[in-house]
Design a protein around this motif. Sequence first.
Motif, PDB file in Angstrom:
ATOM      1  N   ALA A  52      89.241 -70.859  16.136  1.00  0.00           N
ATOM      2  CA  ALA A  52      89.363 -69.396  16.257  1.00  0.00           C
ATOM      3  C   ALA A  52      89.488 -68.767  14.876  1.00  0.00           C
ATOM      4  O   ALA A  52      88.890 -67.720  14.595  1.00  0.00           O
ATOM      5  CB  ALA A  52      90.570 -69.043  17.130  1.00  0.00           C
ATOM      6  N   ALA A  53      90.260 -69.426  13.979  1.00  0.00           N
ATOM      7  CA  ALA A  53      90.425 -68.886  12.622  1.00  0.00           C
ATOM      8  C   ALA A  53      89.095 -68.917  11.874  1.00  0.00           C
ATOM      9  O   ALA A  53      88.711 -67.939  11.203  1.00  0.00           O
ATOM     10  CB  ALA A  53      91.494 -69.678  11.868  1.00  0.00           C
ATOM     11  N   ILE A  54      88.383 -70.033  12.012  1.00  0.00           N
ATOM     12  CA  ILE A  54      87.088 -70.155  11.317  1.00  0.00           C
ATOM     13  C   ILE A  54      86.101 -69.112  11.861  1.00  0.00           C
ATOM     14  O   ILE A  54      85.405 -68.428  11.099  1.00  0.00           O
ATOM     15  CB  ILE A  54      86.524 -71.595  11.477  1.00  0.00           C
ATOM     16  CG1 ILE A  54      87.425 -72.580  10.736  1.00  0.00           C
ATOM     17  CG2 ILE A  54      85.081 -71.686  10.971  1.00  0.00           C
ATOM     18  CD1 ILE A  54      87.190 -74.044  11.075  1.00  0.00           C
ATOM     19  N   ASP A  55      86.052 -68.969  13.189  1.00  0.00           N
ATOM     20  CA  ASP A  55      85.156 -67.967  13.807  1.00  0.00           C
ATOM     21  C   ASP A  55      85.473 -66.571  13.286  1.00  0.00           C
ATOM     22  O   ASP A  55      84.569 -65.799  12.961  1.00  0.00           O
ATOM     23  CB  ASP A  55      85.323 -67.952  15.331  1.00  0.00           C
ATOM     24  CG  ASP A  55      84.605 -69.113  15.981  1.00  0.00           C
ATOM     25  OD1 ASP A  55      83.852 -69.811  15.258  1.00  0.00           O
ATOM     26  OD2 ASP A  55      84.814 -69.327  17.188  1.00  0.00           O
ATOM     27  N   ALA A  56      86.776 -66.262  13.206  1.00  0.00           N
ATOM     28  CA  ALA A  56      87.179 -64.922  12.761  1.00  0.00           C
ATOM     29  C   ALA A  56      86.681 -64.678  11.339  1.00  0.00           C
ATOM     30  O   ALA A  56      86.118 -63.617  11.041  1.00  0.00           O
ATOM     31  CB  ALA A  56      88.698 -64.779  12.835  1.00  0.00           C
ATOM     32  N   ILE A  57      86.865 -65.674  10.476  1.00  0.00           N
ATOM     33  CA  ILE A  57      86.422 -65.516   9.075  1.00  0.00           C
ATOM     34  C   ILE A  57      84.907 -65.348   9.035  1.00  0.00           C
ATOM     35  O   ILE A  57      84.378 -64.457   8.360  1.00  0.00           O
ATOM     36  CB  ILE A  57      86.874 -66.733   8.232  1.00  0.00           C
ATOM     37  CG1 ILE A  57      88.403 -66.727   8.100  1.00  0.00           C
ATOM     38  CG2 ILE A  57      86.214 -66.714   6.848  1.00  0.00           C
ATOM     39  CD1 ILE A  57      88.988 -68.023   7.562  1.00  0.00           C
ATOM     40  N   ARG A  58      84.204 -66.205   9.809  1.00  0.00           N
ATOM     41  CA  ARG A  58      82.720 -66.115   9.803  1.00  0.00           C
ATOM     42  C   ARG A  58      82.257 -64.754  10.302  1.00  0.00           C
ATOM     43  O   ARG A  58      81.215 -64.259   9.877  1.00  0.00           O
ATOM     44  CB  ARG A  58      82.143 -67.217  10.693  1.00  0.00           C
ATOM     45  CG  ARG A  58      82.307 -68.584  10.092  1.00  0.00           C
ATOM     46  CD  ARG A  58      81.087 -69.478  10.381  1.00  0.00           C
ATOM     47  NE  ARG A  58      81.164 -70.677   9.576  1.00  0.00           N
ATOM     48  CZ  ARG A  58      81.580 -71.857  10.015  1.00  0.00           C
ATOM     49  NH1 ARG A  58      81.941 -72.002  11.276  1.00  0.00           N
ATOM     50  NH2 ARG A  58      81.633 -72.892   9.205  1.00  0.00           N
ATOM     51  N   ASN A  59      83.012 -64.163  11.207  1.00  0.00           N
ATOM     52  CA  ASN A  59      82.611 -62.869  11.774  1.00  0.00           C
ATOM     53  C   ASN A  59      83.103 -61.686  10.950  1.00  0.00           C
ATOM     54  O   ASN A  59      83.090 -60.542  11.416  1.00  0.00           O
ATOM     55  CB  ASN A  59      83.110 -62.750  13.215  1.00  0.00           C
ATOM     56  CG  ASN A  59      82.343 -63.684  14.134  1.00  0.00           C
ATOM     57  OD1 ASN A  59      81.141 -63.851  13.976  1.00  0.00           O
ATOM     58  ND2 ASN A  59      83.035 -64.320  15.066  1.00  0.00           N
ATOM     59  N   GLY A  60      83.581 -61.957   9.751  1.00  0.00           N
ATOM     60  CA  GLY A  60      84.000 -60.876   8.862  1.00  0.00           C
ATOM     61  C   GLY A  60      85.342 -60.265   9.221  1.00  0.00           C
ATOM     62  O   GLY A  60      85.703 -59.197   8.730  1.00  0.00           O
ATOM     63  N   PHE A  61      86.091 -60.973  10.054  1.00  0.00           N
ATOM     64  CA  PHE A  61      87.370 -60.449  10.515  1.00  0.00           C
ATOM     65  C   PHE A  61      88.474 -60.931   9.564  1.00  0.00           C
ATOM     66  O   PHE A  61      89.415 -61.598   9.945  1.00  0.00           O
ATOM     67  CB  PHE A  61      87.610 -60.984  11.931  1.00  0.00           C
ATOM     68  CG  PHE A  61      88.514 -60.128  12.759  1.00  0.00           C
ATOM     69  CD1 PHE A  61      88.231 -58.787  12.976  1.00  0.00           C
ATOM     70  CD2 PHE A  61      89.643 -60.674  13.345  1.00  0.00           C
ATOM     71  CE1 PHE A  61      89.059 -58.011  13.755  1.00  0.00           C
ATOM     72  CE2 PHE A  61      90.480 -59.907  14.126  1.00  0.00           C
ATOM     73  CZ  PHE A  61      90.183 -58.568  14.319  1.00  0.00           C
ATOM     74  N   ASN A  62      88.301 -60.615   8.300  1.00  0.00           N
ATOM     75  CA  ASN A  62      89.198 -61.178   7.291  1.00  0.00           C
ATOM     76  C   ASN A  62      89.553 -60.130   6.234  1.00  0.00           C
ATOM     77  O   ASN A  62      89.647 -60.423   5.055  1.00  0.00           O
ATOM     78  CB  ASN A  62      88.560 -62.404   6.616  1.00  0.00           C
ATOM     79  CG  ASN A  62      87.172 -62.120   6.118  1.00  0.00           C
ATOM     80  OD1 ASN A  62      86.701 -60.984   6.227  1.00  0.00           O
ATOM     81  ND2 ASN A  62      86.502 -63.113   5.568  1.00  0.00           N
ATOM     82  N   ARG A  63      89.742 -58.921   6.708  1.00  0.00           N
ATOM     83  CA  ARG A  63      90.047 -57.823   5.788  1.00  0.00           C
ATOM     84  C   ARG A  63      91.395 -57.218   6.131  1.00  0.00           C
ATOM     85  O   ARG A  63      92.014 -57.613   7.116  1.00  0.00           O
ATOM     86  CB  ARG A  63      88.963 -56.754   5.908  1.00  0.00           C
ATOM     87  CG  ARG A  63      87.623 -57.323   5.527  1.00  0.00           C
ATOM     88  CD  ARG A  63      86.497 -56.391   5.849  1.00  0.00           C
ATOM     89  NE  ARG A  63      85.266 -57.009   5.398  1.00  0.00           N
ATOM     90  CZ  ARG A  63      84.317 -56.374   4.733  1.00  0.00           C
ATOM     91  NH1 ARG A  63      84.435 -55.099   4.492  1.00  0.00           N
ATOM     92  NH2 ARG A  63      83.247 -57.018   4.335  1.00  0.00           N
ATOM     93  N   TYR A  64      91.804 -56.216   5.346  1.00  0.00           N
ATOM     94  CA  TYR A  64      93.026 -55.491   5.686  1.00  0.00           C
ATOM     95  C   TYR A  64      92.912 -54.947   7.105  1.00  0.00           C
ATOM     96  O   TYR A  64      91.845 -54.489   7.524  1.00  0.00           O
ATOM     97  CB  TYR A  64      93.228 -54.295   4.758  1.00  0.00           C
ATOM     98  CG  TYR A  64      93.747 -54.645   3.386  1.00  0.00           C
ATOM     99  CD1 TYR A  64      94.986 -55.257   3.226  1.00  0.00           C
ATOM    100  CD2 TYR A  64      93.012 -54.331   2.256  1.00  0.00           C
ATOM    101  CE1 TYR A  64      95.463 -55.556   1.967  1.00  0.00           C
ATOM    102  CE2 TYR A  64      93.487 -54.623   0.987  1.00  0.00           C
ATOM    103  CZ  TYR A  64      94.722 -55.234   0.850  1.00  0.00           C
ATOM    104  OH  TYR A  64      95.189 -55.519  -0.389  1.00  0.00           O
ATOM    105  N   THR A  65      94.028 -54.974   7.796  1.00  0.00           N
ATOM    106  CA  THR A  65      94.076 -54.318   9.110  1.00  0.00           C
ATOM    107  C   THR A  65      94.898 -53.045   8.944  1.00  0.00           C
ATOM    108  O   THR A  65      95.380 -52.765   7.844  1.00  0.00           O
ATOM    109  CB  THR A  65      94.791 -55.207  10.145  1.00  0.00           C
ATOM    110  OG1 THR A  65      96.160 -55.360   9.740  1.00  0.00           O
ATOM    111  CG2 THR A  65      94.132 -56.559  10.255  1.00  0.00           C
ATOM    112  N   VAL A  66      95.083 -52.310  10.030  1.00  0.00           N
ATOM    113  CA  VAL A  66      96.033 -51.201   9.945  1.00  0.00           C
ATOM    114  C   VAL A  66      97.402 -51.804   9.635  1.00  0.00           C
ATOM    115  O   VAL A  66      97.690 -52.942  10.009  1.00  0.00           O
ATOM    116  CB  VAL A  66      96.086 -50.364  11.252  1.00  0.00           C
ATOM    117  CG1 VAL A  66      94.881 -49.473  11.365  1.00  0.00           C
ATOM    118  CG2 VAL A  66      96.223 -51.252  12.471  1.00  0.00           C
TER     119      VAL A  66
END
Length: 190
Positions: A52-66
């Motif tokens: 899940a962590a790898i998928d998130a990073i690959r999908n660009g889900f690795n930036r600042y959040t609110v």
Amino acid sequence: MFNPERIITDRARAVNASGIRRVFDLAAKLKDPINLSIGQPDFDVPASIKEAAIDAIRNGFNRYTVTQGIPELREKVRTQIGRELTNWSGQTDGQDFGVLITSGVSGGLLLALLACAGPGDEVLIPDPYFVMYKHLVTLVGATPVFVDTYPDFQVTAQRIEPHVTGRTKMLLFNTPSNPTGVVATDQACR
Ligand SMILES: Cc1ncc(COP(=O)(O)O)c(C=O)c1O
């Protein structure tokens, strides 16, 4: 004039070296010691979580959040806590104070203490306690008040009540407890 002795603040100097670090230093001199100190799991991170962590990073889900954390995650945490605790909605006077996502517990505790406790305030800490709690309270200028939980380590109302004064602002309560591993029971807390 630059004075190197003034680099470290009095606040930081007031934090004495953690006992656990002293034990590390002592243990480093032993031959084949068994390390029971830091809460490192004795199993690897489950594969599904790694994926899940790898998928998130690959999908660009690795930036600042609110700042307060992703709304979907906060909602899941809120639902989970609501299932585990009775009479908890995460709301006070219709305002949402319930859930804040932080990177690790230490940062969250420091923010909570900075927001709620300061000079003249007392913070209750069930004893035995996680090594850092006393120092976090001292850092924000508040006074730690220790609540003896021996011999069964349950945090009960009877044990807490005698320590509550007009200056009490917070209770640092965690379950399961570190270092005892004791899980608070509904019955014991009454
Ligand atoms: C009871 C307790 N509080 C706070 C912390 C600090 O947590 P973190 O490493 O997420 O900052 C730990 C870590 O083991 C802990 O056990």
